[in-house]
Write an enzyme that holds these catalytic residues in place. Structure first.
Site, PDB file in Angstrom:
ATOM      1  N   SER A  34     -31.417  10.964  -9.662  1.00 15.12           N
ATOM      2  CA  SER A  34     -32.762  10.991 -10.223  1.00 15.12           C
ATOM      3  C   SER A  34     -33.758  10.409  -9.213  1.00 15.12           C
ATOM      4  CB  SER A  34     -32.760  10.253 -11.557  1.00 15.12           C
ATOM      5  OG  SER A  34     -33.888  10.554 -12.317  1.00 15.12           O
ATOM      6  N   ASP A  65     -32.649  21.013 -15.842  1.00 13.49           N
ATOM      7  CA  ASP A  65     -32.761  19.558 -15.875  1.00 13.49           C
ATOM      8  C   ASP A  65     -34.173  19.195 -16.319  1.00 13.49           C
ATOM      9  OD1 ASP A  65     -33.198  16.832 -15.211  1.00 13.49           O
ATOM     10  OD2 ASP A  65     -31.707  16.928 -13.620  1.00 13.49           O
ATOM     11  N   HIS A  91     -29.416  16.117 -17.340  1.00 12.17           N
ATOM     12  CA  HIS A  91     -29.823  15.308 -16.196  1.00 12.17           C
ATOM     13  C   HIS A  91     -28.599  14.592 -15.641  1.00 12.17           C
ATOM     14  CE1 HIS A  91     -32.719  13.295 -13.717  1.00 12.17           C
ATOM     15  NE2 HIS A  91     -32.433  12.084 -14.190  1.00 12.17           N
TER      16      HIS A  91
END
Length: 486
Positions: free
Chosen positions: A209, A420, A449
């Protein structure tokens, strides 16, 4: 029920244990003295230490701050390759307990754990590493990271009052001295100090991320000290800037059809029997909750918690139950914040994203953004296009954003889900183009994710494990079908 700091976007999930160095075990540039961690939860192999780094790398001999680091050491010295620095996302998320999570049963393959000492850390400004504050009120914390959904230009003007107040609080807080120095570039420099303190000539890195941007910045600033760089669920080359903020709205639109199909296949929820009906229910609930919140959840909070829960397929039943309760005006299942110290996490996030890049500073820019995104991505665009504290951030940025490019060794592997919500494919593709031949990207035909090791796609997981253990990457970019490899 009060809403709980919803939409803590780009966090890679709650870390299982909050770990605290049992004592301030100092580190010098040539050695780290590991000691036990004081922790909540069970992580017997996790060790902790602290390391002093410069507050301002332009003045390396000046004021120092303390960074908390952790380790799960390889138990096979003969197979140990080096260190694998990790970051679970954020910004504003603690990573001190992350090695213990990755080393837990069913996470990182044993051959990876044998190959590396897995290193975690709290980034500067977070947790045990010179934590920052904006002295956010409970109401400000409960509002979460997304601005209110703007239906009109007047809504943006109103939200600007809240954004300006938070920016001023950050600038006048007891930790305001950290403002110019809490940036991704400085955190990347801290990573290199950790490498040096551990006595390693190079480091390997696994970031998820927001951690993908940190890794991209590190390998750009220190290309020759980068060994194997794994980036999972990727931000664009500008990091967490205004473009990334607006892109969340596209991410929800990309991901929502998966949830609509799930709910339509489970008529027992009473939310619709076709994807179209489920989509209509979303807009119906958002409108009703804006007019009359249910147990503290208004329309903006509803949009945010829907976004959050679509990070994982496993959370779809929970999200459906929340919708079901709200639809009936009832108390929904518990909605807890994903981090323990919401105040610090939000403050650190503001300092990083506002300090990394310059955001538009005119209200009319956000009025235009919200209007455009509200039409293009109506589920969330009126919120993520709206104004935030970065529009009023004080002072000049001490340095321009790091430009991610193609100079350096070909040692980057990117992995990315097609749908995502938090780091949409469109941003990952831009980062891939910026890296050029430095990178290869594995794209999986799935939503959510996070790919490795949580995603369950054997094709992608095998590619990553091979890369971490041998250094071999695919000869070209690769697409893995859903559930590929069985």
């Amino acid at each position: 029920m009060k809403k709980k700091a919803l939409s803590f976007v780009l966090a890679a999930g709650a870390v299982a244990a909050t770990v605290i160095p049992a004592s301030s075990v100092a580190a010098t540039p040539d050695t780290v003295q590991w000691g036990p961690c004081s922790e909540n939860g069970s992580a017997p192999r996790l060790e902790c230490a602290t390391l002093e780094v410069p507050l301002d790398y332009r003045d390396p001999g000046g004021r120092q701050i303390e960074i908390a680091i952790s380790r799960v050491a390889s138990e096979k010295p003969a197979q140990r390759r080096g260190v694998l620095l990790t970051n679970p996302g954020g910004p504003g998320v603690s990573g001190l307990g992350y090695p213990a999570v990755l080393a837990s049963a069913g996470m990182l393959p044993q051959e990876v754990l044998d190959s590396y000492d897995v290193i975690g850390f709290d980034p500067r400004g977070v947790g045990r590493s010179a934590p920052v504050t904006c002295e956010l009120t409970p109401e400000q914390q409960n509002r979460g990271n997304f601005p209110a959904y703007a239906h009109t230009v007047a809504d943006v003007t109103k939200e600007a009052e809240n954004a300006r107040a938070i920016a001023e609080q950050c600038a006048t807080s007891p930790t305001a001295w950290m403002l110019p120095h809490t940036t991704t570039a400085n955190t990347a420099r801290d990573l290199d100090r950790i490498r040096e303190a551990l006595g390693e000539s190079k480091l390997s890195y696994f970031g998820a991320s927001y951690g993908t941007y940190l890794g991209a910045v590190y390998t750009t600033l220190f290309p020759q000290r980068s060994d194997r760089i794994l980036l999972d669920s990727n931000l664009g080359p500008g990091g967490y800037d205004v473009t990334a903020m607006r892109l969340f709205a596209r991410g929800l639109e990309d991901r929502f059809p998966d949830f609509a199909a799930f709910v339509a296949a489970h008529p027992e929820y009473g939310l619709g029997t076709t994807p179209e009906q489920v989509t209509a229910k979303f807009y119906d609930l958002a409108k009703r909750l804006e007019a009359k919140p249910v147990h503290g959840i208004d329309g903006t909070a509803f949009r945010g918690l829907t976004f959050d829960r679509l990070y994982s397929d496993a959370l779809m039943p929970v999200l459906a139950e929340i919708w079901q309760a709200l639809d009936k005006g009832q108390q929904p299942p518990p909605i807890e914040p994903p981090v323990a110290d919401v105040q610090n996490a939000m403050a650190a996030r503001f300092l990083v994203i506002c300090g990394d890049a310059r955001w538009p500073d005119e209200i009319r820019d956000y009025q235009r953004n919200a209007a455009v995104d509200r039409l293009r991505y109506p589920m969330l665009g009126g919120s993520t296009g709206n104004i935030g504290p970065c529009a009023f951030w004080p002072g000049e940025r001490p340095e321009p954003p790091v430009r991610i490019g193609d100079r350096g060794p070909a040692n980057v592997l990117m992995v990315q889900n097609e749908r995502d919500p938090g780091t949409p494919l469109a941003g990952a593709q831009k980062l891939r183009r910026s890296f050029g031949e430095r990178a290869r990207m594995v794209t999986t035909d799935q939503g959510g994710h996070g790919v490795y090791p949580y995603g369950g796609n054997k094709c992608a997981n095998d590619v990553v494990t091979t890369f971490l253990t041998t250094g071999q990457r695919p000869s070209q970019d690769l697409t893995c079908a859903v559930g590929a490899g069985g």
